[in-house]
Design a protein around this motif. Structure first.
Motif, PDB file in Angstrom:
ATOM      1  N   HIS A 124       1.036   4.606  -2.620  1.00  0.00           N
ATOM      2  CA  HIS A 124       1.262   5.664  -2.388  1.00  0.00           C
ATOM      3  C   HIS A 124       2.011   6.712  -3.066  1.00  0.00           C
ATOM      4  O   HIS A 124       2.525   7.576  -3.494  1.00  0.00           O
ATOM      5  N   ASP A 132      -6.403   7.264   0.446  1.00  0.00           N
ATOM      6  CA  ASP A 132      -6.509   5.857  -0.559  1.00  0.00           C
ATOM      7  C   ASP A 132      -7.123   5.421  -1.400  1.00  0.00           C
ATOM      8  O   ASP A 132      -8.163   6.371  -1.658  1.00  0.00           O
ATOM      9  N   HIS A 184       1.003  -1.418  -0.221  1.00  0.00           N
ATOM     10  CA  HIS A 184      -0.306  -0.105   0.167  1.00  0.00           C
ATOM     11  C   HIS A 184       0.658   1.223  -0.273  1.00  0.00           C
ATOM     12  O   HIS A 184       0.831   2.636  -0.755  1.00  0.00           O
ATOM     13  N   MET A 239      -3.128   4.617  -7.598  1.00  0.00           N
ATOM     14  CA  MET A 239      -2.108   4.295  -6.844  1.00  0.00           C
ATOM     15  C   MET A 239      -1.915   2.678  -6.543  1.00  0.00           C
ATOM     16  O   MET A 239      -0.344   2.579  -6.919  1.00  0.00           O
TER      17      MET A 239
HETATM   18 ZN    ZN Z   1      -3.188   4.828   2.654  1.00  0.00          ZN
END
Ligand code: ZN
Ligand code: KG4
Length: 339
Positions: free
Chosen positions: A118, A307, A114, A311
């Motif tokens: 970003h 979020d 994750h 990405m």
């Molecule tokens: Zn995040």
């Protein structure tokens, strides 16, 4: 050769998201089903409720992302999915959906960190993308990391927070001034009305060259609010002054340490990543600190800072072209680190 089409899926916290990205650069669709309204009344994300909501949303969100991009599942080259860090129950929902789709369509599955997502959001731009080598500041709800990067996925950790993450500090400061969840955007809004020099607060520095510490600042904000409220409820001006002073303490320290790292590494490019990168005051402080040294600053548009799955598809793209593939027993790793 046509550009690879990557379907990204993200469910690490309270956003169910799916997106289609072409060539690691072009966002063809970016669908985000946010659960914020659901968790607001609890003052934070309730993991079990989040998992259940992801389960309801995941397939419709994926379908919508394909439709909005005008592509079919057959046209997708690979399925990229967040496998950590995050909440185990919520991660498993996106992961199971991605695995099922990959198995049913015989498409490659790619597990994505994750945090790498970003960072990759910085490259989802029409104009000239950031140039390596660079220094990247990752500031999210769970992380505050200062890293040196020589290429996609090639990173060296320079510093990190020793306690709370920057986003966490925003969320806790928000609570101290009577704001709800998520605190970051609300603190930013309230701070616009306040004087950043009104309340003397400690800086978020530590002795470590590139490390941060936000817990002392968080406590100072809480103590100031508690003390001031003994004389009656805080006025709107007092709350705004406290929010502005807190925000300045955080952003000035982040900018100062980032400059130090950029100069030490001799880079002319800095990028920001994570939810707190959406903060206008942070962007301004960074720009004002870095520009006099000839250092360029990059950051994603606000919608790609918090979020999202574009990405994840972008980070998945770089893994895809590097030949990285995940097996169907790919598991959720809630505490997956940046490196
Ligand atoms: Zn995040
Ligand atoms: O990256 P993110 O969406 O989720 C994680 O991976 O953690 O970051 C969420 C964090 C929250 O703490 C939220 O309050 C903060 O980012 N945030 C902001 C802003 N928008 C989101 N903090 C300050 N100013 C903002 N505009």
């Amino acid at each position: 050769m046509t550009e690879p089409l990557i379907l990204g899926i993200e469910s690490s916290c309270d956003e169910t998201a799916a997106a289609v990205v072409a060539g690691g650069r072009k966002v063809l669709s970016n669908i985000i089903a946010s659960q914020i309204d659901l968790h607001k009344k609890y003052g934070g994300v309730v993991p079990e409720i989040a998992s259940r909501k992801h389960l309801e949303a995941v397939l419709p969100v994926i379908r919508e992302a394909l439709e909005a991009a005008g592509v079919t599942l057959e046209q997708i080259d690979a399925i990229a999915v967040t496998h950590g860090p995050g909440l185990v129950g919520t991660l498993l929902v996106g992961l199971s959906a991605a695995k099922a789709l990959a198995y049913a369509t015989d498409k490659p599955l790619i597990g994505v960190n994750h945090l790498h997502g970003h960072i990759a959001a910085n490259f989802l731009v029409d104009e000239e993308p950031p140039q390596f080598p660079l220094v990247c500041l990752v500031v999210s709800g769970g992380h505050t990391d200062l890293i040196y990067m020589t290429g996609h996925g090639q990173m060296e950790l320079l510093g990190r927070t020793r306690d709370d993450a920057a986003g966490e500090a925003f969320d806790k400061a928000a609570r101290s001034v009577g704001l709800g969840y998520p605190g970051g955007p609300q603190v930013e809004k309230l701070a616009l009305l306040g004087n950043p020099d009104a309340v003397p607060l400690p800086h978020a520095r530590t002795e470590g060259l590139y490390d941060f510490s936000f817990s002392g600042l968080k406590t100072a904000v809480l103590q100031y609010a508690q003390k001031a409220s003994k004389a009656g409820p805080l006025s709107d001006q007092q709350r705004a002054d406290l929010a502005a002073s807190f925000q300045q303490a955080v952003t000035s320290t982040l900018a100062e340490k980032t400059l130090k790292a950029a100069k030490a590494k001799g880079v002319t490019q800095v990028i920001l990543a994570g939810g707190v990168a959406a903060n206008g005051a942070l962007r301004r402080a960074m720009r004002e600190t870095l520009a006099p040294h000839g250092i360029r600053l990059g950051y994603p548009p606000p919608i790609l800072c918090t979020d999202n799955a574009a990405m994840i598809a972008a980070a998945g793209h770089y893994l895809y072209v590097a030949g990285v593939r995940s097996a169907l027993d790919l598991n959720a790793v809630p505490s997956l680190g940046l490196l």
